[in-house]
Structure formats: C-alpha cells, structure tokens
Design a protein around this motif. Sequence first.
Motif, PDB file in Angstrom:
ATOM      1  N   GLN A  97      40.017  54.206  40.601  1.00 50.23           N
ATOM      2  CA  GLN A  97      39.410  56.149  40.355  1.00 50.23           C
ATOM      3  C   GLN A  97      40.260  56.669  39.283  1.00 50.23           C
ATOM      4  O   GLN A  97      41.283  55.842  39.534  1.00 50.23           O
ATOM      5  N   ILE A  98      39.371  56.557  38.298  1.00 53.80           N
ATOM      6  CA  ILE A  98      40.055  57.375  37.106  1.00 53.80           C
ATOM      7  C   ILE A  98      39.244  58.870  37.569  1.00 53.80           C
ATOM      8  O   ILE A  98      37.763  59.182  37.342  1.00 53.80           O
ATOM      9  N   GLY A  99      40.446  60.094  37.259  1.00 50.55           N
ATOM     10  CA  GLY A  99      39.503  61.231  37.485  1.00 50.55           C
ATOM     11  C   GLY A  99      38.138  61.453  38.622  1.00 50.55           C
ATOM     12  O   GLY A  99      38.572  61.055  39.805  1.00 50.55           O
ATOM     13  N   GLU A 100      37.303  61.389  38.350  1.00 46.49           N
ATOM     14  CA  GLU A 100      36.566  62.009  39.238  1.00 46.49           C
ATOM     15  C   GLU A 100      35.948  60.644  39.529  1.00 46.49           C
ATOM     16  O   GLU A 100      34.317  60.307  40.163  1.00 46.49           O
ATOM     17  N   GLY A 101      35.933  59.689  38.742  1.00 41.70           N
ATOM     18  CA  GLY A 101      35.217  58.863  39.183  1.00 41.70           C
ATOM     19  C   GLY A 101      35.703  57.369  39.137  1.00 41.70           C
ATOM     20  O   GLY A 101      37.201  57.263  39.154  1.00 41.70           O
ATOM     21  N   THR A 102      34.888  55.683  39.020  1.00 44.06           N
ATOM     22  CA  THR A 102      35.490  54.911  39.246  1.00 44.06           C
ATOM     23  C   THR A 102      35.211  54.106  38.013  1.00 44.06           C
ATOM     24  O   THR A 102      33.803  53.691  37.475  1.00 44.06           O
ATOM     25  N   ALA A 103      36.650  53.120  37.586  1.00 39.85           N
ATOM     26  CA  ALA A 103      35.555  52.019  36.385  1.00 39.85           C
ATOM     27  C   ALA A 103      35.951  50.943  36.818  1.00 39.85           C
ATOM     28  O   ALA A 103      36.820  50.656  37.858  1.00 39.85           O
ATOM     29  N   GLU A 104      35.460  50.249  36.893  1.00 38.85           N
ATOM     30  CA  GLU A 104      34.835  48.725  37.338  1.00 38.85           C
ATOM     31  C   GLU A 104      34.835  47.431  36.593  1.00 38.85           C
ATOM     32  O   GLU A 104      34.314  47.976  35.601  1.00 38.85           O
ATOM     33  N   ILE A 105      35.202  46.521  37.295  1.00 45.84           N
ATOM     34  CA  ILE A 105      34.717  44.849  36.437  1.00 45.84           C
ATOM     35  C   ILE A 105      34.097  43.876  37.581  1.00 45.84           C
ATOM     36  O   ILE A 105      34.548  44.152  38.796  1.00 45.84           O
TER      37      ILE A 105
ATOM     38  N   GLY B 174      31.076  62.931  59.619  1.00 45.49           N
ATOM     39  CA  GLY B 174      31.054  61.490  59.653  1.00 45.49           C
ATOM     40  C   GLY B 174      30.983  60.668  58.703  1.00 45.49           C
ATOM     41  O   GLY B 174      31.594  59.363  59.356  1.00 45.49           O
ATOM     42  N   VAL B 175      30.813  61.077  57.344  1.00 45.96           N
ATOM     43  CA  VAL B 175      30.438  59.965  56.047  1.00 45.96           C
ATOM     44  C   VAL B 175      31.126  60.460  55.067  1.00 45.96           C
ATOM     45  O   VAL B 175      31.809  61.863  54.437  1.00 45.96           O
ATOM     46  N   PRO B 176      32.214  59.399  55.029  1.00 42.61           N
ATOM     47  CA  PRO B 176      33.327  59.398  53.867  1.00 42.61           C
ATOM     48  C   PRO B 176      32.317  60.103  53.116  1.00 42.61           C
ATOM     49  O   PRO B 176      31.972  59.935  51.969  1.00 42.61           O
ATOM     50  N   VAL B 177      33.022  60.947  52.250  1.00 39.77           N
ATOM     51  CA  VAL B 177      32.045  62.436  50.584  1.00 39.77           C
ATOM     52  C   VAL B 177      31.939  61.217  49.792  1.00 39.77           C
ATOM     53  O   VAL B 177      30.968  61.739  48.810  1.00 39.77           O
ATOM     54  N   ASP B 178      33.353  59.664  49.353  1.00 38.47           N
ATOM     55  CA  ASP B 178      32.064  59.099  48.499  1.00 38.47           C
ATOM     56  C   ASP B 178      30.749  58.132  48.947  1.00 38.47           C
ATOM     57  O   ASP B 178      30.343  57.162  47.825  1.00 38.47           O
ATOM     58  N   ARG B 179      30.082  58.313  50.399  1.00 41.91           N
ATOM     59  CA  ARG B 179      29.126  57.894  50.192  1.00 41.91           C
ATOM     60  C   ARG B 179      28.421  58.376  50.662  1.00 41.91           C
ATOM     61  O   ARG B 179      26.997  58.611  51.628  1.00 41.91           O
ATOM     62  N   ALA B 180      28.634  59.884  50.989  1.00 46.08           N
ATOM     63  CA  ALA B 180      28.264  61.034  51.088  1.00 46.08           C
ATOM     64  C   ALA B 180      26.661  61.396  50.366  1.00 46.08           C
ATOM     65  O   ALA B 180      26.952  60.764  49.341  1.00 46.08           O
ATOM     66  N   LYS B 181      25.567  61.920  50.278  1.00 46.01           N
ATOM     67  CA  LYS B 181      24.789  62.464  49.436  1.00 46.01           C
ATOM     68  C   LYS B 181      24.613  63.974  49.173  1.00 46.01           C
ATOM     69  O   LYS B 181      24.485  64.927  49.469  1.00 46.01           O
ATOM     70  N   LEU B 182      25.337  64.257  48.008  1.00 43.54           N
ATOM     71  CA  LEU B 182      25.924  65.707  48.091  1.00 43.54           C
ATOM     72  C   LEU B 182      25.922  65.588  46.229  1.00 43.54           C
ATOM     73  O   LEU B 182      26.034  64.726  45.279  1.00 43.54           O
ATOM     74  N   PRO B 183      25.747  67.000  45.903  1.00 46.42           N
ATOM     75  CA  PRO B 183      25.727  67.430  44.495  1.00 46.42           C
ATOM     76  C   PRO B 183      27.187  66.509  43.827  1.00 46.42           C
ATOM     77  O   PRO B 183      28.214  67.156  44.683  1.00 46.42           O
ATOM     78  N   VAL B 184      26.467  66.618  42.699  1.00 51.64           N
ATOM     79  CA  VAL B 184      28.710  65.881  42.339  1.00 51.64           C
ATOM     80  C   VAL B 184      29.294  66.785  41.873  1.00 51.64           C
ATOM     81  O   VAL B 184      30.214  66.891  42.147  1.00 51.64           O
TER      82      VAL B 184
ATOM     83  N   LEU C 119      35.380  68.145  47.228  1.00 50.24           N
ATOM     84  CA  LEU C 119      36.035  67.525  48.143  1.00 50.24           C
ATOM     85  C   LEU C 119      37.127  66.289  48.303  1.00 50.24           C
ATOM     86  O   LEU C 119      37.398  66.159  48.376  1.00 50.24           O
ATOM     87  N   LEU C 120      36.635  65.350  46.671  1.00 51.87           N
ATOM     88  CA  LEU C 120      37.734  64.537  46.566  1.00 51.87           C
ATOM     89  C   LEU C 120      38.651  64.644  46.033  1.00 51.87           C
ATOM     90  O   LEU C 120      39.744  63.993  46.690  1.00 51.87           O
ATOM     91  N   GLY C 121      39.289  66.159  44.923  1.00 53.18           N
ATOM     92  CA  GLY C 121      39.781  66.526  45.023  1.00 53.18           C
ATOM     93  C   GLY C 121      41.416  67.289  45.712  1.00 53.18           C
ATOM     94  O   GLY C 121      42.094  67.076  45.851  1.00 53.18           O
ATOM     95  N   MET C 122      40.179  67.187  47.599  1.00 56.19           N
ATOM     96  CA  MET C 122      41.283  67.417  48.532  1.00 56.19           C
ATOM     97  C   MET C 122      42.278  66.476  48.718  1.00 56.19           C
ATOM     98  O   MET C 122      43.327  66.444  49.452  1.00 56.19           O
ATOM     99  N   VAL C 123      41.861  65.004  48.843  1.00 58.48           N
ATOM    100  CA  VAL C 123      42.658  64.459  49.557  1.00 58.48           C
ATOM    101  C   VAL C 123      43.448  64.106  48.374  1.00 58.48           C
ATOM    102  O   VAL C 123      43.646  64.095  47.557  1.00 58.48           O
ATOM    103  N   GLY C 124      44.977  63.558  49.641  1.00 57.37           N
ATOM    104  CA  GLY C 124      46.257  64.080  48.321  1.00 57.37           C
ATOM    105  C   GLY C 124      46.842  65.228  48.450  1.00 57.37           C
ATOM    106  O   GLY C 124      47.842  64.898  48.505  1.00 57.37           O
ATOM    107  N   ALA C 125      46.404  65.918  48.848  1.00 53.79           N
ATOM    108  CA  ALA C 125      46.466  67.526  48.624  1.00 53.79           C
ATOM    109  C   ALA C 125      47.091  67.687  49.839  1.00 53.79           C
ATOM    110  O   ALA C 125      46.750  67.387  51.206  1.00 53.79           O
ATOM    111  N   ARG C 126      48.153  68.885  49.846  1.00 47.34           N
ATOM    112  CA  ARG C 126      48.125  69.791  51.628  1.00 47.34           C
ATOM    113  C   ARG C 126      47.053  70.630  51.838  1.00 47.34           C
ATOM    114  O   ARG C 126      45.860  70.741  51.785  1.00 47.34           O
ATOM    115  N   CYS C 127      46.829  70.436  53.167  1.00 46.12           N
ATOM    116  CA  CYS C 127      46.102  71.081  53.860  1.00 46.12           C
ATOM    117  C   CYS C 127      46.190  72.820  53.974  1.00 46.12           C
ATOM    118  O   CYS C 127      47.097  73.512  53.862  1.00 46.12           O
ATOM    119  N   ASP C 128      45.220  73.347  53.308  1.00 46.04           N
ATOM    120  CA  ASP C 128      44.535  74.883  53.357  1.00 46.04           C
ATOM    121  C   ASP C 128      43.270  74.793  53.589  1.00 46.04           C
ATOM    122  O   ASP C 128      42.548  75.041  53.207  1.00 46.04           O
TER     123      ASP C 128
END
Length: 435
Positions: free
Chosen positions: A370-378, A53-63, A69-78
């Motif tokens: 979001q750029i690649g697997e991370g996020t650039a910010e100002i 129930g916790v969004p992947v970008d907020r969950a405590k997970l190995p990098v 998991l983030l790579g699934m977003v925007g992809a077809r359901c497989d």
Amino acid sequence: MFAARFLSASVCLVLLLASGVPEHLSAGQTFVREAAETNVNQRYTIESVAVGGVPVDRAKLPVTLRSRLLGMVGARCDMATIGDLSSALRKELHLRSVSEHLSRGSQPDQIRVNFEVVKRDISFDVSVPKFLYHSKQGWTGELDASTRVGQNTFTLGAVSNGDDLSERFTGIAARYQTAKVFTDKLRFALNFEDFHEQWSDSTRRAVRDTPNSDLDLYRSRRNVAPELTFAPVKNFSISTGMSFEQMESETPALGLRSANAATGEVRYGRTLEGLINQRIDGKYNIRLGMHGLGSDFQYARHAVSVRYELKSGRQIATDEFLAGAVSGSAPMFENFVLGTSSTLRGWDRNLINPLGGNRVIHNSLSYGYQIGEGTAEIFYDTGALWRHGKAPLSTTGGVRHSVGVGYRQGNFVLTMAFPVVEGRVTPVFMAGMNY
C-alpha cells in the motif's frame, strides 16, 4: 444517531476498562479519571474499518469516501470523525440509516469499526462495473442502471466486451433479482442478454483452416436465464438454473441454433482475521447442454477457481487458480480464453488461440504494498490453453508465462505486463475501472 454514538462511546470505555487497571488505582477511580478526559476513545487505535460487515477495500464505495474510511485505519478512535463519516455514508450511498458499531480488536489497545447500514426501500444507482482499455484488444465497457424496490432489484446494462470471450459482444443485459423467496436463505434471479458478435480476422481464418470441425460463427445471440440460489450459511451458497440461449448463425443453411443448458454453481468464501488476515474464495461452475432441453448442442462445461489472500499491515499477497474443461459439442462462447485483463496479462488472446480452447489451466501470483491511497503490485501469470480431441492448430498448446507491474486504487487499475518470450518483447498496457 445520538443514541448510537453514545452506545459506541460506552463500548470504547468498556474496552478500555477490560484492557487492564493500574495496581495503584481501583476500577472505580480509573472510571472517574477516564470519564473526565476530553475523549476517552482516543486511547484506542482503529485496527480495521468495514461497511455492512464488508472490509472497506472490498466494498463498493466512491473513491473519495473509500479513501477517508481507509485513512481511519491506524488512527486514534475519534467519535466525531466516525460520526461525520457515518453521515457521509448515509448521504452518498442514499441509505435510510447508518450506525456505528465498535468491537475489540486483535490487540488490547485496538478496536474495529463497522458501519451498520440500512438501505432505503426504493433506491436508484448508476455504476460502471467495467471500463478498461487494453493496448492489444481495445476498449471494454459496461454501464449499469439499477433500481431497488423493497427486496427486488432491477438492473439494465449496456455492454461492449472484447475481453472475456473469443469474440467481442455488444448489446444489452438486464437482470431482476429478489433477495428473499419465502426465506432470507433463498434468492431468485432472472437474466436477459441480447448481443451482436464481432469476430477478428484471425478467428475467421482459424475456422476456415480447421477441417471437419463443428465450429460455427454466429452474428448474434440471445439468452434468458432463470436462477435460484440457496445460502444455508453465511460463507456458502449453491445455485441452480437454466440457460435458454439462441444464436443466429452466419451460415444461412444453419439459421437459428439453440444452446439450452442446465446450470449450477457452488461458492464458498471465508475470512480469518488476526495478525495476518486471510481470505479464501472458491467457485465451481457447471453447464450441461442437452438435446432434451431443445438444444442443438450436447456438452458439459466445468470450471473451478480458487483465490487465496494474505494481508498484513500494508502488504498483501494473492494466489489465484483457474482450471476448466469442455466435453462434447459446444458453441464458441463456451470456450475458454487466456490473454485477457486478468489471465496471462501481457499476451494477446488471439495469438494464444483465436478460437479459444476446451481445456485451460492458469495461475496468478501477486504481491502488493500500500502506497498512499492505492496499492502497487508485481505479478507473475502462467497458464496453458488447448483444444483436446480437436484438429490441431499452430497456435495451440504450450505453457506460457508473463510478468508485470501495476497500481490499484479502489476499482481503478493501471497495469504494464510483459509476455515471457525470446527476442523482442512488446509490453501490454491496461488502464481503467475493473471490478
């Protein structure tokens, strides 16, 4: 596991039928046609992914796992890919079981994936909640080892923190927590801390130069803090407890001093999903030091913080606000500081006020992409810190500003920040793990 995948595939099929049937085909004909396809689920795009129930970008997970998991977003359901990730989650997080749950997304052709997890009765974990280098203030690190037995969690940590307070504190911290006291809505925790303190030369000079003050530098402090938390609904909780804190003063005549206090905290957090996802988190904290509890200090410390987040596609914007006040006679560790890894980035906290302050206000605005697997910010930080009702210091008062850029991937951060001042500007660099 097979039954869970079959159920998930069935849900995808139901969602497909619910999205509409062409006029020239009956519902039964459509069902037969789709069932004959190699993978009916691929008609759908994955809108979001969550773990427990916790969004992947907020969950405590190995990098690496987070990236997959983030790579699934925007992809077809497989379902094959989802099944592989389900197995990876169970293995890497040492879970008893993981099942996949699919639900309708915000658009007819989108779905949301949630990996429902069941933890083992006994588990062991080692984590690094914070390991950060600050070019002005050096290293800050914490290493935790925890084990869970049923509803009970035991944690032991080693800490050397030069970021959060006026002083650097080094030592151990232990915590016992049970997730259930009679009911799932009530939790109990017991914290223990034993720290040795190190003070900067600028702080020692400021204490000497402040006449008629009640400021006291201590060489060590120890704290025992029981806490009871009640969560009547999902997005709200309230905590109450005690803090029995004892300090060994550097002044021999003072010896041991107590700063016993009653504590309380209220938390609220809510997510609103749609075309633009919104998240708001708020917290109010109070600590009351009282002679009736055996305290040598009598004071009240109030702090409130609010974080608001907007997220759309690859873009994310946040606004974080902090305000606090201390009244009465409080020990040094209760003072507020600015110029840390999260407040007035670009400033050295000892240049703002080496003693800390009993009044603070701060706000931080950031925009990320979001750029690649991370996020650039100002980001843009602004804040003020002062000592109300105390002897004035040359470094007290005034609103300060800072700007900067950074990159965040999971819990790893890389930041370069600049104080907004006239004349020569020296940037501050920060890098490391920071929850």
